[in-house]
Design an enzyme around this catalytic site. Structure first.
Site, PDB file in Angstrom:
ATOM      1  N   ILE A   1       0.833  -1.206   0.000  1.00  0.00           N
ATOM      2  CA  ILE A   1       0.000   0.000   0.000  1.00  0.00           C
ATOM      3  C   ILE A   1       0.866   1.253   0.000  1.00  0.00           C
ATOM      4  CG2 ILE A   1      -1.727   1.323   1.280  1.00  0.00           C
ATOM      5  CD1 ILE A   1      -2.723  -1.412   2.395  1.00  0.00           C
TER       6      ILE A   1
ATOM      7  N   ASP B   1      10.736   2.648   7.123  1.00  0.00           N
ATOM      8  CA  ASP B   1      10.255   1.278   7.286  1.00  0.00           C
ATOM      9  C   ASP B   1      11.455   0.370   7.510  1.00  0.00           C
ATOM     10  OD1 ASP B   1       9.244  -1.293   7.150  1.00  0.00           O
ATOM     11  OD2 ASP B   1       7.777  -0.807   5.606  1.00  0.00           O
TER      12      ASP B   1
ATOM     13  N   THR C   1      -4.784   5.615   6.901  1.00  0.00           N
ATOM     14  CA  THR C   1      -5.624   4.557   6.359  1.00  0.00           C
ATOM     15  C   THR C   1      -5.147   3.203   6.872  1.00  0.00           C
ATOM     16  OG1 THR C   1      -4.221   4.525   4.374  1.00  0.00           O
ATOM     17  CG2 THR C   1      -6.276   5.790   4.256  1.00  0.00           C
ATOM     18  N   ALA C   2      -4.350   3.229   7.953  1.00  0.00           N
ATOM     19  CA  ALA C   2      -3.806   1.997   8.518  1.00  0.00           C
ATOM     20  C   ALA C   2      -4.658   1.555   9.706  1.00  0.00           C
ATOM     21  CB  ALA C   2      -2.344   2.208   8.902  1.00  0.00           C
ATOM     22  N   ARG C   3      -4.206   1.836  10.922  1.00  0.00           N
ATOM     23  CA  ARG C   3      -4.932   1.422  12.114  1.00  0.00           C
ATOM     24  C   ARG C   3      -5.113   2.595  13.070  1.00  0.00           C
ATOM     25  NH1 ARG C   3      -6.365  -1.983   9.369  1.00  0.00           N
ATOM     26  NH2 ARG C   3      -6.231  -4.254   9.612  1.00  0.00           N
TER      27      ARG C   3
ATOM     28  N   ASP D   1      -9.284   7.108   8.204  1.00  0.00           N
ATOM     29  CA  ASP D   1     -10.153   6.001   7.798  1.00  0.00           C
ATOM     30  C   ASP D   1     -10.198   4.899   8.848  1.00  0.00           C
ATOM     31  OD1 ASP D   1     -11.837   4.685   5.815  1.00  0.00           O
ATOM     32  OD2 ASP D   1     -10.171   3.279   5.549  1.00  0.00           O
TER      33      ASP D   1
ATOM     34  N   GLU E   1     -14.131   1.232  16.919  1.00  0.00           N
ATOM     35  CA  GLU E   1     -14.975   1.172  15.722  1.00  0.00           C
ATOM     36  C   GLU E   1     -16.180   0.267  15.983  1.00  0.00           C
ATOM     37  OE1 GLU E   1     -12.459  -0.066  12.488  1.00  0.00           O
ATOM     38  OE2 GLU E   1     -11.314   1.791  12.499  1.00  0.00           O
TER      39      GLU E   1
ATOM     40  N   HIS F   1     -13.601   3.330   7.830  1.00  0.00           N
ATOM     41  CA  HIS F   1     -12.678   2.212   7.600  1.00  0.00           C
ATOM     42  C   HIS F   1     -13.056   1.448   6.331  1.00  0.00           C
ATOM     43  CE1 HIS F   1      -9.697  -0.497   9.958  1.00  0.00           C
ATOM     44  NE2 HIS F   1      -9.428  -0.492   8.658  1.00  0.00           N
ATOM     45  N   ILE F   2     -13.218   2.202   5.245  1.00  0.00           N
ATOM     46  CA  ILE F   2     -13.632   1.593   3.984  1.00  0.00           C
ATOM     47  C   ILE F   2     -12.596   1.806   2.878  1.00  0.00           C
ATOM     48  CG2 ILE F   2     -16.123   1.536   4.362  1.00  0.00           C
ATOM     49  CD1 ILE F   2     -14.444   4.386   2.474  1.00  0.00           C
ATOM     50  N   GLY F   3     -11.381   2.177   3.255  1.00  0.00           N
ATOM     51  CA  GLY F   3     -10.359   2.402   2.247  1.00  0.00           C
ATOM     52  C   GLY F   3     -10.140   1.196   1.351  1.00  0.00           C
TER      53      GLY F   3
END
Length: 312
Positions: free
Chosen positions: A154, A173, A229-231, A255, A260, A279-281
């Site tokens: 991603i 990373d 858009t991760a956690r 996201d 949730e 959370h719909i990415g």
């Protein structure tokens, strides 16, 4: 002879995935299963495999399913699965790596652009009868620096999109196996200090929980944009809200969230500079098929290698 059971912690699965699993009996947990629901279904059905869409799968569920051999995530993030408990029981945990990479990367790009261009605010203003052409100035992203935390499938897709827009791309990373030449490798401290936009694409671990907090935000550039858009657990939500209020953070596009679905009284709901999606990415028609097929293939791979107890 009855077919072995595969439990799906959701209400559905792509037809292509169901076809792959036609030799098994699929049991669906419903749209919003709880951990207790999963435990009860494991106890009643003794599945050989679990495909995880929603809810958590912990040690109690694994203990209730003595025939369980594999837990496959319908997607890439396995933080809702107790991997320590699974390893102790000899249960393999696999993710459909890369299956939703295009969908999530595109959603991250959409959130970044929406934040920079004040899309939601301007839409709301126009619907209230305002015409802000003479007073509003959006942010231009070309030439600015985007810092990526996590460079898996991603993160790398998002990096290519940002680079194509003329942005400077830096990344952190420590586990990345590939490092494209157009991404400058930096330390985490450099992400905070140099980025005009920070986008999170890493898994949630005990080491990085709430990595976006008051201290790290204080080290950022004034007017930084945050995309997640991760956690949700990567972000200290009250600290982010305070940073948006002070102007330290220009806008945030989120996201995922610590809890949730988001509670009805959550502080983010009153702040228009924090753009929200549920959370719909990774939820597109294409990704739905790719994630389902990937999860099914992972289940079949493990079960083909493992002895299986069949009920008679």
């Amino acid at each position: 002879m009855s077919a072995p059971v595969i439990l799906v912690t959701g209400a559905d699965l792509a037809p292509q995935a169901r076809a792959l699993l036609s030799d098994y009996s699929l049991v669906f947990a419903g749209r919003t299963p709880t951990e207790e629901d999963i435990v009860a279904l494991c106890r009643a059905q003794d599945p050989v495999g679990i495909i995880v869409r929603y809810s958590k799968v912990g040690d109690a569920a694994m203990a209730a399913a003595p025939s369980l051999k594999v837990i496959a995530k319908h997607g890439s993030g396995t933080d809702t699965i107790d991997k320590t408990a699974a390893a102790a029981r000899g249960i393999q945990v696999l993710a459909a790596a890369g299956a939703n990479a295009a969908a999530v990367a595109e959603h991250a790009l959409a959130l970044m652009l929406a934040c920079a261009k004040s899309v939601a605010t301007l839409d709301g203003r126009m619907r209230q009868g305002h015409w802000d052409k003479a007073t509003h100035k959006s942010l231009e992203l070309e030439g600015r620096t985007v810092g990526l935390v996590g460079l898996g499938a991603i993160g790398q897709r998002f990096a290519r999109m940002a680079q194509a827009m003329g942005m400077r791309v830096i990344g952190f990373d420590p586990f990345a196996k590939e490092w494209p030449a157009f991404i400058t490798r930096v330390e985490m401290e450099d992400i905070w200090r140099e980025s005009d936009v920070i986008s999170l694409h890493c898994p949630l671990t005990p080491d990085n929980a709430r990595m976006v907090n008051a201290e790290s935000l204080a080290r950022c550039r004034q007017g930084v944009i945050l995309i997640n858009t991760a956690r949700g657990g990567l972000v200290d939500e009250p600290a982010l809200w305070a940073a948006v209020q002070s102007g330290k953070v220009f806008a945030a596009g989120l996201d995922s969230f610590s809890v949730e679905p988001m509670p009805a009284d959550h502080i983010f709901l009153s702040e228009p500079r924090i753009l929200l999606s549920p959370h719909i990415g990774g939820v597109t028609a294409d990704a739905y098929v790719k994630m389902g097929v990937g999860a099914a293939e992972n289940v079949l791979k493990v079960l083909a290698e493992a002895p299986m107890r069949r009920a008679f």
